[in-house]
Design a protein around this motif. Sequence first.
Motif, PDB file in Angstrom:
ATOM      1  N   VAL A 146       0.921  -1.152  -0.001  1.00 10.76           N
ATOM      2  CA  VAL A 146       0.152  -0.139  -0.011  1.00 10.76           C
ATOM      3  C   VAL A 146       0.939   1.195  -0.093  1.00 10.76           C
ATOM      4  O   VAL A 146       1.780   1.230   0.948  1.00 10.76           O
ATOM      5  N   LEU A 147       0.924   2.060  -1.223  1.00 14.39           N
ATOM      6  CA  LEU A 147       1.699   3.234  -1.227  1.00 14.39           C
ATOM      7  C   LEU A 147       0.688   4.319  -0.855  1.00 14.39           C
ATOM      8  O   LEU A 147      -0.272   4.354  -1.106  1.00 14.39           O
ATOM      9  N   GLN A 148       1.246   5.492  -0.876  1.00 14.68           N
ATOM     10  CA  GLN A 148       0.570   6.809  -0.642  1.00 14.68           C
ATOM     11  C   GLN A 148       1.346   7.816  -1.438  1.00 14.68           C
ATOM     12  O   GLN A 148       2.516   7.959  -1.721  1.00 14.68           O
ATOM     13  N   ARG A 149       0.439   8.760  -1.797  1.00  6.86           N
ATOM     14  CA  ARG A 149       0.767  10.166  -2.452  1.00  6.86           C
ATOM     15  C   ARG A 149       1.213  10.996  -1.382  1.00  6.86           C
ATOM     16  O   ARG A 149       0.264  11.431  -0.597  1.00  6.86           O
ATOM     17  N   PRO A 150       2.362  11.559  -1.134  1.00  9.69           N
ATOM     18  CA  PRO A 150       2.594  12.483  -0.087  1.00  9.69           C
ATOM     19  C   PRO A 150       1.877  13.870  -0.469  1.00  9.69           C
ATOM     20  O   PRO A 150       1.620  14.308  -1.722  1.00  9.69           O
ATOM     21  N   ASN A 151       1.336  14.733   0.593  1.00  8.05           N
ATOM     22  CA  ASN A 151       0.633  15.725   0.343  1.00  8.05           C
ATOM     23  C   ASN A 151       1.722  17.105   0.499  1.00  8.05           C
ATOM     24  O   ASN A 151       2.629  17.072   1.264  1.00  8.05           O
ATOM     25  N   LYS A 152       1.458  17.879  -0.511  1.00  7.98           N
ATOM     26  CA  LYS A 152       2.635  19.116  -0.498  1.00  7.98           C
ATOM     27  C   LYS A 152       1.897  20.152   0.242  1.00  7.98           C
ATOM     28  O   LYS A 152       0.654  20.616  -0.211  1.00  7.98           O
ATOM     29  N   THR A 153       2.463  20.714   1.314  1.00  7.86           N
ATOM     30  CA  THR A 153       2.077  21.948   2.058  1.00  7.86           C
ATOM     31  C   THR A 153       2.947  22.974   2.083  1.00  7.86           C
ATOM     32  O   THR A 153       4.089  22.892   1.643  1.00  7.86           O
ATOM     33  N   ALA A 154       2.670  24.017   2.547  1.00  9.45           N
ATOM     34  CA  ALA A 154       3.363  25.301   2.745  1.00  9.45           C
ATOM     35  C   ALA A 154       4.517  24.902   3.553  1.00  9.45           C
ATOM     36  O   ALA A 154       5.702  25.629   3.586  1.00  9.45           O
ATOM     37  N   ASN A 155       4.446  23.954   4.446  1.00 10.13           N
ATOM     38  CA  ASN A 155       5.356  23.775   5.531  1.00 10.13           C
ATOM     39  C   ASN A 155       6.347  22.568   5.035  1.00 10.13           C
ATOM     40  O   ASN A 155       7.322  21.904   5.884  1.00 10.13           O
TER      41      ASN A 155
END
Length: 163
Positions: A146-155
Amino acid sequence: MKNLLLLFILFLGISQNVKAQAPMSPAVVAFNNKVDELTTKYKMDGFQTFKAGNLPMERNTETPIFIDMIEGRWYQFCVVGDPEAKKFEMKLGLAGVGDFITDKFKPTNTDEFWTTFSFICPRSGRYLLTFYQRGSKKDMMAYVSVLQRPNKTANGTLTYAFK
């Protein structure tokens, strides 16, 4: 006595080395190649491993895997079965809601012993992934990633690692 012990240790070492050099069956080679291919493909597409591993499976026995997922996250599933399996069935569901994904096929008809799918989690919770294989041998090879796509945030990049 010392010589006998030394001879036993030497014999043990040689027998382990011979086992390590034994050729793998075509099914094991195909299985390992498919696991490596799928893992590499999705990691190159920017996914990160959330949960992965080989499963101890017996023929004709459904194997359950619980996965805690978070609403709105994008998950990629890679399920690789035994190349010698006769039937393959995989389901992903949530208690009280039912199955979201069901995939059934016969590797002898399709020449495929794996399945992949993307899933954007509609509701946070503990999901149940079940995996079933029918075949002629007792112990069957199985791998789930099970892989996930990382979220891009301002931090920076935000991921939810499985602990």
